[in-house]
Design an enzyme around this catalytic site. Structure first.
Site, PDB file in Angstrom:
ATOM      1  N   ASP A 176       0.819  -1.213   0.000  1.00 23.55           N
ATOM      2  CA  ASP A 176       0.000   0.000   0.000  1.00 23.55           C
ATOM      3  C   ASP A 176       0.855   1.266   0.000  1.00 23.55           C
ATOM      4  O   ASP A 176       2.084   1.198   0.150  1.00 23.55           O
ATOM      5  CB  ASP A 176      -0.967  -0.011   1.206  1.00 23.55           C
ATOM      6  CG  ASP A 176      -0.306  -0.437   2.515  1.00 23.55           C
ATOM      7  OD1 ASP A 176       0.932  -0.387   2.607  1.00 23.55           O
ATOM      8  OD2 ASP A 176      -1.032  -0.819   3.443  1.00 23.55           O
ATOM      9  N   ASN A 220      -7.861  -2.636  14.120  1.00 15.44           N
ATOM     10  CA  ASN A 220      -9.249  -2.878  13.697  1.00 15.44           C
ATOM     11  C   ASN A 220      -9.354  -4.070  12.739  1.00 15.44           C
ATOM     12  O   ASN A 220     -10.389  -4.270  12.106  1.00 15.44           O
ATOM     13  CB  ASN A 220      -9.851  -1.617  13.049  1.00 15.44           C
ATOM     14  CG  ASN A 220      -9.141  -1.228  11.758  1.00 15.44           C
ATOM     15  OD1 ASN A 220      -8.199  -1.885  11.335  1.00 15.44           O
ATOM     16  ND2 ASN A 220      -9.599  -0.149  11.134  1.00 15.44           N
ATOM     17  N   HIS A 273      -7.485  -4.553   9.998  1.00 17.04           N
ATOM     18  CA  HIS A 273      -7.174  -4.320   8.577  1.00 17.04           C
ATOM     19  C   HIS A 273      -5.887  -5.034   8.165  1.00 17.04           C
ATOM     20  O   HIS A 273      -4.995  -5.270   8.981  1.00 17.04           O
ATOM     21  CB  HIS A 273      -7.140  -2.824   8.226  1.00 17.04           C
ATOM     22  CG  HIS A 273      -5.968  -2.045   8.703  1.00 17.04           C
ATOM     23  ND1 HIS A 273      -6.091  -0.798   9.286  1.00 17.04           N
ATOM     24  CD2 HIS A 273      -4.641  -2.271   8.652  1.00 17.04           C
ATOM     25  CE1 HIS A 273      -4.905  -0.313   9.572  1.00 17.04           C
ATOM     26  NE2 HIS A 273      -4.004  -1.188   9.206  1.00 17.04           N
ATOM     27  N   GLU A 307      -9.758  -1.645   5.102  1.00 16.10           N
ATOM     28  CA  GLU A 307     -10.439  -1.355   6.357  1.00 16.10           C
ATOM     29  C   GLU A 307     -11.663  -2.257   6.517  1.00 16.10           C
ATOM     30  O   GLU A 307     -12.126  -2.875   5.543  1.00 16.10           O
ATOM     31  CB  GLU A 307     -10.862   0.122   6.374  1.00 16.10           C
ATOM     32  CG  GLU A 307      -9.707   1.109   6.246  1.00 16.10           C
ATOM     33  CD  GLU A 307      -8.844   1.236   7.505  1.00 16.10           C
ATOM     34  OE1 GLU A 307      -8.829   0.316   8.339  1.00 16.10           O
ATOM     35  OE2 GLU A 307      -8.172   2.275   7.646  1.00 16.10           O
TER      36      GLU A 307
HETATM   37  C1  GLP Z   1      -0.665   0.219   8.685  1.00 23.34           C
HETATM   38  C2  GLP Z   1      -0.339  -0.386   7.305  1.00 23.34           C
HETATM   39  C3  GLP Z   1      -0.407  -1.866   7.342  1.00 23.34           C
HETATM   40  C4  GLP Z   1       0.298  -2.330   8.593  1.00 23.34           C
HETATM   41  C5  GLP Z   1      -0.560  -1.990   9.776  1.00 23.34           C
HETATM   42  C6  GLP Z   1       0.077  -2.324  11.128  1.00 23.34           C
HETATM   43  O1  GLP Z   1      -1.702   1.103   8.657  1.00 23.34           O
HETATM   44  N1  GLP Z   1      -1.109   0.064   6.217  1.00 23.34           N
HETATM   45  O2  GLP Z   1       0.180  -2.403   6.162  1.00 23.34           O
HETATM   46  O3  GLP Z   1       0.478  -3.714   8.550  1.00 23.34           O
HETATM   47  O4  GLP Z   1      -1.013  -0.672   9.716  1.00 23.34           O
HETATM   48  O5  GLP Z   1       1.142  -1.467  11.417  1.00 23.34           O
HETATM   49  P1  GLP Z   1       2.197  -1.759  12.541  1.00 23.34           P
HETATM   50  O6  GLP Z   1       2.989  -2.919  12.105  1.00 23.34           O
HETATM   51  O7  GLP Z   1       3.023  -0.508  12.654  1.00 23.34           O
HETATM   52  O8  GLP Z   1       1.430  -2.036  13.791  1.00 23.34           O
END
Ligand code: GLP
Length: 248
Positions: free
Chosen positions: A64, A133, A135, A140
């Site tokens: 992303d 949440n 995702h 989302e």
């Molecule tokens: C972000 C990204 C995801 C990521 C997730 C968790 O918003 N878009 O690809 O896996 O949230 O992030 P983190 O590993 O910092 O907890």
């Protein structure tokens, strides 16, 4: 699903790296699917230590990118992938792809991204994190399990969680380009990394809850080869985890 619960961060990264390496080894031009966020950083550092063993011709596709952010901005996912994957692993930048969040025609850029993934032969190992949440990527809650790469609006909780990377919460982009859930599920192997109590509820919903778009990560239950690499806190709300999955 294969679930490993490992307390030590280095051992967790080593286990995840083994899962990655196993599928890339022996392929001429293998493809890694890369996530951003904090969760995979130890894994990328471990892959860097194994750099000599990484196949030449290794390519990568990011999950992303924020809409409207300059790829030279270190907070862009293009910047994260460059700094933690492309440069440390010595990948050919021409083989590393991140969605273009500044394309004049975002819909066309999303279609082109899907075509590029298909043209590469598909993702061999997809690394994913999970949002609080539920995702995956930036899919989302409510995202269709048939979704492909597209523009999405970020949930308020996601913008809050990602505000730590920006000076002001209002600077967090409101939209992103993300691979869809169907895109993610088309990878041959998926390795989900999660650590910390804040992820416990989402991990339990993803693994043990109903397969429902209300928890996008629950779609992973439909994939034949998902590996979860968790710390004990992230695994703390799983009811069905066998003691044998606790490896450290
Ligand atoms: C972000 C990204 C995801 C990521 C997730 C968790 O918003 N878009 O690809 O896996 O949230 O992030 P983190 O590993 O910092 O907890």
């Amino acid at each position: 699903m294969d679930i490993a619960v490992i307390a030590d961060p280095a051992a967790r990264a080593a286990h995840a790296a083994d899962l990655v390496e196993e599928l890339l080894t022996g392929r001429a031009e293998p493809v890694l699917g890369v996530a951003t966020g904090a969760s995979p950083l130890e894994l990328y550092a471990e892959l860097e230590r194994r750099r000599e063993r990484m196949p030449r011709g290794l390519g990568a596709f990011a999950l992303d990118e924020y809409v409207g952010i300059d790829p030279r901005d270190p907070r862009s996912y293009a910047g994260v992938v460059r700094d933690h994957v492309t440069v440390p692993l010595g990948l050919d930048p021409r083989r590393v792809h991140v969605p273009d969040g500044r394309a004049a025609d975002l819909a066309a850029a999303c279609r082109a991204y899907e075509e590029a993934i298909a043209a590469s032969g598909g993702v061999d190992v997809q690394i994913v994190g999970i949002g609080t949440n539920g995702h995956i990527g930036f899919n989302e809650p409510g995202s269709s399990f048939d979704s492909r790469t597209r523009v999405v609006e970020l949930a308020a909780s996601t913008r809050e969680a990602n505000a730590r990377y920006f000076d002001e919460p209002s600077e967090v982009p409101t939209h992103a380009v993300t691979q869809g859930i169907a895109t993610i599920l088309s990878a041959r192997r998926i390795v989900l990394l999660a650590a910390g109590a804040a992820k416990a509820e989402a991990v339990a919903a993803a693994l043990e809850g109903p397969v429902d778009p209300a928890c996008p990560a629950s779609a992973l239950q439909r994939h034949p080869e998902v590996h979860l690499v968790l710390d004990p806190d992230a695994a703390s709300q799983l009811r069905g985890v066998a003691a044998s999955s606790v490896r450290g």
